[in-house]
Design a protein around this motif. Structure first.
Motif: not given
Length: 66
Positions: A54-66
Motif C-alpha cells: 500500500n505504501l508503494e502505491n502511495m509513494l509516487p503521489s507523495l514524491m510528485a507533490a514535493t
C-alpha cells in the motif's frame, strides 16, 4: 465520491487512495484517543507485505507533490 465516478474513470484510483488515507487517519485518531484515556488496546497481527504494498502505491503521489 467513489459511487459517483463511472467505472473506468482514471480518478477512481485516486479516490480509493483518499478513502484508504481517511481510514488510516480514523484508526490513528481512535488509537490516540484510547491512549489519552489509558485504555488497553487489542493487539492485532499485521501483514507487513500488505502494508508495504500500500505504501508503494502511495509513494509516487507523495514524491510528485514535493
Amino acid at each position: 465520491m467513489l459511487s459517483d465516478l463511472p467505472s473506468g474513470n482514471p480518478l477512481t484510483r485516486k479516490a480509493q487512495e483518499i478513502r484508504k488515507a481517511a481510514d488510516r487517519a480514523a484508526t490513528l485518531t481512535r488509537q490516540l484517543l484510547a491512549y489519552g484515556r489509558k485504555q488497553i488496546l487489542q493487539p492485532e497481527i499485521l501483514d507487513l507485505n500488505t502494508i508495504l504494498a500500500n505504501l508503494e502505491n502511495m509513494l509516487p503521489s507523495l514524491m510528485a507533490a514535493t
